[in-house]
Design an enzyme around this catalytic site. Sequence first.
Site, PDB file in Angstrom:
ATOM      1  N   SER A   1      -2.947  -0.200   6.394  1.00 38.08           N
ATOM      2  CA  SER A   1      -3.293  -0.749   7.999  1.00 38.08           C
ATOM      3  C   SER A   1      -2.172  -0.660   8.844  1.00 38.08           C
ATOM      4  CB  SER A   1      -3.390  -1.999   8.386  1.00 38.08           C
ATOM      5  OG  SER A   1      -3.910  -2.519   9.367  1.00 38.08           O
ATOM      6  N   ASN A   2      -0.881  -0.833   8.751  1.00 39.73           N
ATOM      7  CA  ASN A   2       0.281  -0.553   9.770  1.00 39.73           C
ATOM      8  C   ASN A   2       0.291   0.821   9.984  1.00 39.73           C
ATOM      9  OD1 ASN A   2       2.869  -0.608   8.611  1.00 39.73           O
ATOM     10  ND2 ASN A   2       2.406  -1.435   7.017  1.00 39.73           N
TER      11      ASN A   2
ATOM     12  N   HIS B   1       0.705  -1.090   0.051  1.00 48.24           N
ATOM     13  CA  HIS B   1      -0.234  -0.190   0.114  1.00 48.24           C
ATOM     14  C   HIS B   1       1.031   1.328   0.000  1.00 48.24           C
ATOM     15  CE1 HIS B   1      -3.506  -2.959   1.889  1.00 48.24           C
ATOM     16  NE2 HIS B   1      -3.564  -2.459   0.803  1.00 48.24           N
TER      17      HIS B   1
ATOM     18  N   GLU C   1      -5.928  -8.156   3.394  1.00 48.38           N
ATOM     19  CA  GLU C   1      -5.652  -8.794   4.373  1.00 48.38           C
ATOM     20  C   GLU C   1      -6.475  -9.924   4.841  1.00 48.38           C
ATOM     21  OE1 GLU C   1      -2.313  -8.658   7.058  1.00 48.38           O
ATOM     22  OE2 GLU C   1      -2.643 -10.407   7.899  1.00 48.38           O
TER      23      GLU C   1
ATOM     24  N   HIS D   1     -10.564  -5.113   4.659  1.00 44.00           N
ATOM     25  CA  HIS D   1      -9.193  -4.892   4.123  1.00 44.00           C
ATOM     26  C   HIS D   1      -8.359  -5.899   3.351  1.00 44.00           C
ATOM     27  CE1 HIS D   1      -4.512  -5.354   4.701  1.00 44.00           C
ATOM     28  NE2 HIS D   1      -4.990  -3.819   4.726  1.00 44.00           N
TER      29      HIS D   1
ATOM     30  N   HIS E   1      -0.734  -8.738  -0.232  1.00 45.25           N
ATOM     31  CA  HIS E   1      -1.378  -8.912   1.336  1.00 45.25           C
ATOM     32  C   HIS E   1      -2.944 -10.372   1.133  1.00 45.25           C
ATOM     33  CE1 HIS E   1      -0.910  -5.043  -0.421  1.00 45.25           C
ATOM     34  NE2 HIS E   1      -0.825  -5.043   1.668  1.00 45.25           N
TER      35      HIS E   1
HETATM   36  O1  0O3 Z   1      -1.435  -4.071   5.711  1.00 46.59           O
HETATM   37  P1  0O3 Z   1      -0.820  -3.157   5.307  1.00 46.59           P
HETATM   38  O2  0O3 Z   1      -2.910  -2.289   5.020  1.00 46.59           O
HETATM   39  O3  0O3 Z   1      -0.767  -2.264   6.538  1.00 46.59           O
HETATM   40  O4  0O3 Z   1      -0.151  -3.619   4.265  1.00 46.59           O
HETATM   41  P2  0O3 Z   1       0.775  -2.232   3.590  1.00 46.59           P
HETATM   42  O5  0O3 Z   1       0.610  -0.950   3.722  1.00 46.59           O
HETATM   43  O6  0O3 Z   1       1.607  -2.688   2.349  1.00 46.59           O
HETATM   44  O7  0O3 Z   1       2.294  -2.660   4.581  1.00 46.59           O
HETATM   45  C1  0O3 Z   1       2.571  -4.646   4.168  1.00 46.59           C
HETATM   46  C2  0O3 Z   1       2.322  -5.331   4.841  1.00 46.59           C
HETATM   47  C3  0O3 Z   1       1.682  -6.871   4.128  1.00 46.59           C
HETATM   48  C4  0O3 Z   1       1.812  -6.702   3.028  1.00 46.59           C
HETATM   49  C5  0O3 Z   1       0.542  -7.149   4.846  1.00 46.59           C
HETATM   50  O8  0O3 Z   1       1.218  -7.719   6.071  1.00 46.59           O
END
Ligand code: 0O3
Length: 335
Positions: A251-252, A68, A153, A151, A101
């Site tokens: 998310s993170n 993201h 994931e 989300h 994800h």
């Molecule tokens: O899951 P999140 O929205 O935080 O995803 P990002 O920002 O792409 O960060 C990588 C984390 C991920 C792929 C899932 O744990």
Amino acid sequence: MNAHLPVSAAREPRTPPTAGAAATRPGLTLLIAAPRGFCAGVDRAIEIVKRALERYGAPVYVRHEIVHNRFVVDSLRDKGAVFVEELDEVPDDRPVVFSAHGVPKSVPAEARRRDLIYVDATCPLVSKVHRQAERQLEKGRHILFIGHAGHPEVIGTMGQVPPGTITLVETLEQAQVVTPPAGVPLAYLTQTTLSVDDTAAITAELERRFPDIAAPRAEDICYATSNRQAAVKQIAPGSDLVLVIGAPNSSNSLRLVEVAERCGTPARLIQRAADIDPLWLDGVGTIGLTAGASAPEALVREVVDHLAQWRTIEERTVVSTEENMIFKLPRELTD
Ligand code: 0O3
Ligand code: SF4
């Protein structure tokens, strides 16, 4: 500023780009969190897209943003990646990469049905949660899955098991009232990028209400998520403002803003240096700076250089823990 912070590297003040006025510029201390930015799963996912482009040539399709971050997505698009949301946007004769994800089981199944070449860039720590979901299903347990609705994931992990065998729990309030099917043993699992503190409260409530509920063997919130949150707890109390570099759908990264705010420090999510409003700096002597797991280090440097237009910067890196995690690439891209 808190004099007791573990400061690993204090740099000389930076000379602002327009010399001459330097002496008149007020100082600004930057407490830069470590660890910050890319985690091992993000590094691996980006490398997978680059290698797929080398191996198959452009265009390589990517289902959902590989991570993201617009800067990452734009730079891969420049190399020939085409980002889509669903498999039906991928032509039959082009390879497709699944984002870090993770995806529901139906996605690789459909790719196989269509005979597509696909590479799965799901982070191994997300895949580990997928396998736990399957195992709990085999054991006949109903899963309470802690995560944020919508989300990718969450869609991916919930899509590892049939509908009706897993229930989403988003908040402590939901944990207080959720009514899983009666007489069925329970297990809980979580999204990898949640707030460590909120999740602890939710799992404590589930364990109070359902004393026999099975917990994951090890914490599902990943090392990178917890380390970045711990690092913000180190810098926020000594900062007047915390800047978190990350996307609004990350998310993170959103969790890092919350952690800073819960330390009592105002915090802002920014995607690029240009998002910084100079008014935010009024009365601010110390800024805490961090980046979500999908934000490249180049953006941290961009923010530091941007702030140096207005202030004489003193940079301090505050190390809360060392990280050295690396994940192997899929065999089909290394053979
Ligand atoms: O899951 P999140 O929205 O935080 O995803 P990002 O920002 O792409 O960060 C990588 C984390 C991920 C792929 C899932 O744990
Ligand atoms: Fe993997 Fe954690 Fe990074 Fe997500 S944040 S990609 S689970 S290492």
